[in-house]
Design an enzyme around this catalytic site. Structure first.
Site, PDB file in Angstrom:
ATOM      1  N   GLU A  72       0.858  -0.782   0.019  1.00 46.66           N
ATOM      2  CA  GLU A  72       0.106  -0.145  -0.235  1.00 46.66           C
ATOM      3  C   GLU A  72       0.994   0.748   0.548  1.00 46.66           C
ATOM      4  OE1 GLU A  72      -3.136   0.773  -0.434  1.00 46.66           O
ATOM      5  OE2 GLU A  72      -4.548  -1.519  -0.442  1.00 46.66           O
ATOM      6  N   GLU A 123      -3.469  12.341  -4.118  1.00 48.42           N
ATOM      7  CA  GLU A 123      -1.634  13.217  -3.686  1.00 48.42           C
ATOM      8  C   GLU A 123      -1.227  12.724  -2.424  1.00 48.42           C
ATOM      9  OE1 GLU A 123      -1.012  17.927  -3.307  1.00 48.42           O
ATOM     10  OE2 GLU A 123      -3.107  17.922  -2.717  1.00 48.42           O
TER      11      GLU A 123
END
Length: 237
Positions: A72, A123
């Protein structure tokens, strides 16, 4: 029909009691020479769409928690090769509005580098630890717990390898310890403490951080570092 096969499948995948999902979250600390930084991602999806959070997500069936955390982290920020350390498991029943979710939390110390949001992160950005925006889920609690764990670690392991360049000034090292512990040290006392530990090697190189005086560059003595760890290192200021 083979009822035995159906029964085996039910035993493997179906349960008669509720069970939670499992996620991982990574608190990544960096250092810019003055301030401690924390890596956050902006959530692209609900819940908490647009809110900042730690890189993380649901663990796959065929991976360990650490493997899931590293995956992740790479997918959402592009950061690879971090040495992560598990510090707590968060289990409050209502911590995730989607369902019952337990998260296994890790933290890591890395040198500052460019990051870029990916996967379901809109982001990725470094934030100063004293200027953290409102976080999603219970991530403010996770950050407090991670910071506490880091401050405990610094007393038992000479933290610095991961956050400083190969060669650094005493002032940079002092800035790092002050940023992590949120305290201020007398410069002479700090230098004498580090000198007594014999953990630093002075190089012949100098830098001129100000017009007043040149400063010698140092590097960590890795052999001494390992020796101190084996002896039960504890740093007291």
């Amino acid at each position: 029909m083979d009822h035995t096969k159906d029964s085996t499948k039910e035993m493997t995948y179906c349960y008669k009691y509720p069970h939670p999902s499992v996620t991982t979250d990574c608190v990544i600390f960096g250092f810019d020479g003055t301030k401690l930084k924390v890596l956050l991602v902006k959530r692209a999806l609900e819940p908490f769409q647009g809110r900042w959070a730690f890189p993380g997500g649901f663990m796959k069936m065929d991976e360990s928690a650490e493997e899931g955390a590293l995956r992740e982290l790479q997918e959402e920020t592009g950061l690879q090769g971090a040495y992560i350390r598990q510090f707590h498991t968060f289990t409050a029943p209502n911590r995730d509005p989607r369902e019952r979710v337990i998260t296994i939390a890790y933290y890591a110390l890395v040198r500052m580098q460019e990051v870029k949001g990916g996967d379901d992160a809109a982001e990725a950005r470094w934030f100063a630890s004293d200027d953290i925006p409102q976080l999603a889920f219970d991530h403010d609690q996770i950050l407090r717990k991670a910071t506490k764990a880091l401050r405990q670690q610094i007393h038992f392991e000479p933290v610095g390898f991961e956050l400083l360049p190969e060669e650094f000034t005493i002032k940079e090292l002092q800035n790092l310890y002050e940023a992590i512990l949120d305290v201020r040290f007398d410069r002479r006392n700090f230098y004498n403490k580090m000198k007594r530990l014999e953990m630093l090697e002075q190089t012949n190189e100098t830098v001129n951080p100000s017009n007043k005086k040149e400063a010698f560059l140092f590097r960590f003595n890795k052999a001494k570092y390992e020796e101190l760890k084996q002896k039960g290192f504890k740093l007291e200021f």
